[in-house]
Design an enzyme around this catalytic site. Structure first.
Site, PDB file in Angstrom:
ATOM      1  N   SER A 254       0.835  -1.101  -0.232  1.00  0.00           N
ATOM      2  CA  SER A 254      -0.029  -0.092  -0.137  1.00  0.00           C
ATOM      3  C   SER A 254       0.845   1.380  -0.077  1.00  0.00           C
ATOM      4  O   SER A 254       2.015   1.252   0.079  1.00  0.00           O
ATOM      5  CB  SER A 254      -0.925  -0.046   1.135  1.00  0.00           C
ATOM      6  N   LYS A 255       0.116   2.320  -0.098  1.00  0.00           N
ATOM      7  CA  LYS A 255       0.758   3.465  -0.433  1.00  0.00           C
ATOM      8  C   LYS A 255       1.822   3.929   0.770  1.00  0.00           C
ATOM      9  O   LYS A 255       2.997   4.570   0.675  1.00  0.00           O
ATOM     10  CB  LYS A 255      -0.189   4.555  -0.662  1.00  0.00           C
ATOM     11  N   ARG A 256       1.341   3.525   2.029  1.00  0.00           N
ATOM     12  CA  ARG A 256       2.029   3.748   3.167  1.00  0.00           C
ATOM     13  C   ARG A 256       3.508   2.903   3.212  1.00  0.00           C
ATOM     14  O   ARG A 256       4.524   3.532   3.609  1.00  0.00           O
ATOM     15  CB  ARG A 256       1.592   3.335   4.298  1.00  0.00           C
ATOM     16  N   GLN A 257       3.667   1.791   2.528  1.00  0.00           N
ATOM     17  CA  GLN A 257       4.943   1.025   2.577  1.00  0.00           C
ATOM     18  C   GLN A 257       5.707   1.520   1.506  1.00  0.00           C
ATOM     19  O   GLN A 257       6.209   0.573   0.480  1.00  0.00           O
ATOM     20  CB  GLN A 257       4.576  -0.274   2.337  1.00  0.00           C
ATOM     21  N   GLY A 258       6.069   2.969   1.141  1.00  0.00           N
ATOM     22  CA  GLY A 258       7.038   3.425   0.020  1.00  0.00           C
ATOM     23  C   GLY A 258       6.212   3.383  -1.184  1.00  0.00           C
ATOM     24  O   GLY A 258       4.879   3.610  -1.132  1.00  0.00           O
TER      25      GLY A 258
END
Ligand code: GLU
Length: 497
Positions: A254-258
């Site tokens: 997801s966007k949060r993980q890079g």
């Protein structure tokens, strides 16, 4: 239905192209190419809430950058347009009337409050959300009255109440669903917009799509889509559900993980070749294909090789793992393969800040920039590293601690002396002979003749020229810097000590 192979990529313009979608469009492309078919781009923009200005153009641009050409689509045109769903509203309206008439769908007038209450109740009872079908049995008279009263409605698909629904996925085989578990899903929303579940079925049929490749997240609604095809009396296309891509810890990407946006990779200086090579291995491998030679284990695949070896039947269904180091490996590989001209052209935008560090016109020239980039080509992982890696070529004044010049246990005094000797040697080389080979020969000859240790001289020389603990070697750096600048830097280093 026509027997021609037609594959579509159907992104929603949410503002960026997800790396998982790049994988999907690559597989679409490969299926189309390997089966002599057509690749179609269809923009699925019926979800107004997710609309982002400029997103359609953005999508088209990034797909063009990736190098995957569409045979039909908003730009290429074609006989099955329009290819943007918001321009196909009349078609959905017409098809919605048809499906209502066939009795396979019904109008639902339930108010939002009622539905929310029902959901909350189901949640409290730990039951999955499920519309209770209150409007399914409304009489014609009741429906007429509600419409006349101006009551808003959605159109829902009527699911069978009992029995089983069998669907077929090209990679997973037959999958059985219990009809009772299927919710009467919404096909047309109260504002008249179709849902994905309706528009995609209608469009896939009308655009004569033969193979639908989409993410595994759509597997649960697959039986509903299949039933809709049946209700219309249409032959469904072949379906391929792509496995999920997980991050290294096994979680969802997801966007949060890079970075997940292809645009972010582009901006960091990843090459389309590397991204495509990386993506194709997320769900397929050349060794799984009978067409690929046995020794094809290095996993480096050009688009032409992919087309040569790919067969969608060899695709796997276990989740793909997103390994960023592997992507860097591919990117480094493709950077090394590139001509210096091309690399300099692509690298230039990443040098902007460096050019601000110098007033020297020579250092701002294309030739100088190209030579500086050339020294980093071998170890470069992504173009955005170029700025930092080549910065020392541009600084008019290097900023470093004098300790950097000291090799092992040498005294500062000794290092100073060694640098003076180096200065003297370099000064004697004529401008026209200022080449890596000559500089190296003169230095090494001197060290050998005088039985001196290379590190005692070459480390301070390299440190003086670059101001860094790690960099390319002193002779090649000196050649690029030029005689005047090299001497200037060595003099500066002597002063520091
Ligand atoms: N618009 C859908 C999405 O972006 C497409 C899914 C499909 O390919 O059918 O997820």
């Amino acid at each position: 239905m026509s027997t021609n192979v037609r594959v579509r990529f159907a992104p929603s313009p949410t503002g960026f192209l997800h790396i998982g979608s790049l994988r999907a469009v690559l597989f679409d492309y490969l299926i189309a190419k390997t089966l002599n078919g057509q690749l179609i781009l269809r923009i699925e923009d019926t979800d107004r809430k997710r609309q982002v200005a400029g997103a359609v153009e953005g999508l088209i641009n990034i797909l063009a950058w990736a190098g995957l050409k569409f045979d039909e689509g908003p730009q290429a045109g074609g006989p099955f347009g329009p290819y943007i769903q918001s321009e196909r509203m009349e078609i959905y309206k017409e098809q919605a009337e048809i499906i209502l008439k066939k009795g396979a769908a019904y109008r639902c007038f339930c108010a939002a409050e009622r539905l929310t209450e029902m959901r909350e109740q189901q949640q409290a009872e730990k039951k999955p959300p499920f519309y209770d079908r209150l409007c399914r049995e409304l009489s014609q008279a009741e429906i007429k009255k509600k419409i006349k009263d101006g009551q808003p409605f959605v159109i829902r698909q009527k699911m069978p109440l009992t029995g089983e629904v069998m669907v077929h996925d090209e990679l997973r085989g037959s999958i059985k669903f219990m009809a009772a578990s299927l919710e009467d899903q919404i096909l047309i929303k109260s504002d008249g917009m179709p849902t994905y579940q309706f528009a995609s079925v209608v469009d896939d049929h009308l655009m004569q799509i033969s193979h639908v490749l989409r993410g595994e997240e759509w597997l649960s609604s697959f039986p509903k889509n299949f039933l809709l095809y049946q209700s219309f009396g249409w032959q469904p296309p072949k379906f391929i559900h792509l496995p999920l891509t997980l991050n290294k810890d096994g979680g969802k990407l997801s966007k949060r993980q890079g970075d997940v946006a292809v645009e972010d990779y582009k901006n960091k200086g990843y090459l389309p070749e590397a991204l495509l090579n990386f993506c194709v291995l997320q769900g397929w491998h050349p060794s799984a294909s009978v067409k690929a030679p046995k020794e094809k284990t290095d996993e480096i695949l050009s688009l032409a090789e992919m087309i040569e070896y790919f067969d969608y039947k060899d695709m796997g269904i276990s989740p793909a793992i997103f390994d960023a180091e592997k992507l860097d490996y591919f990117n480094g590989y493709y950077i090394r393969q590139m001509s210096l001209e091309k690399l300099a052209e692509l690298g230039r935008p990443f040098m902007r800040e460096n050019l601000k560090l110098t007033r020297d016109r020579r250092k701002q020239s294309d030739d100088y920039i190209k030579k500086a980039i050339g020294l980093e080509q071998e170890r470069l992982k992504k173009l955005s590293d170029l700025g930092e890696l080549t910065e020392f070529f541009f600084n008019d004044e290097l900023n470093y601690e004098p300790e950097l010049l000291i090799w092992k246990n040498l005294e500062a005094k000794q290092v100073k002396e060694n640098l003076r000797i180096i200065y003297g040697l370099l000064e004697k080389i004529a401008d026209r002979d200022w080449l890596k080979e000559n500089i190296e020969k003169d230095m090494i000859d001197y060290l050998k003749t005088n039985e001196l240790k290379a590190g005692d001289y070459l480390w301070p020389m390299r440190a003086a020229l670059t101001g860094r603990a790690a960099s390319p070697g002193p002779f090649e750096v000196a050649q690029v810097l030029g005689k005047e600048e090299s001497l200037k830097r060595i003099k500066m280093a002597v002063k520091k000590l």
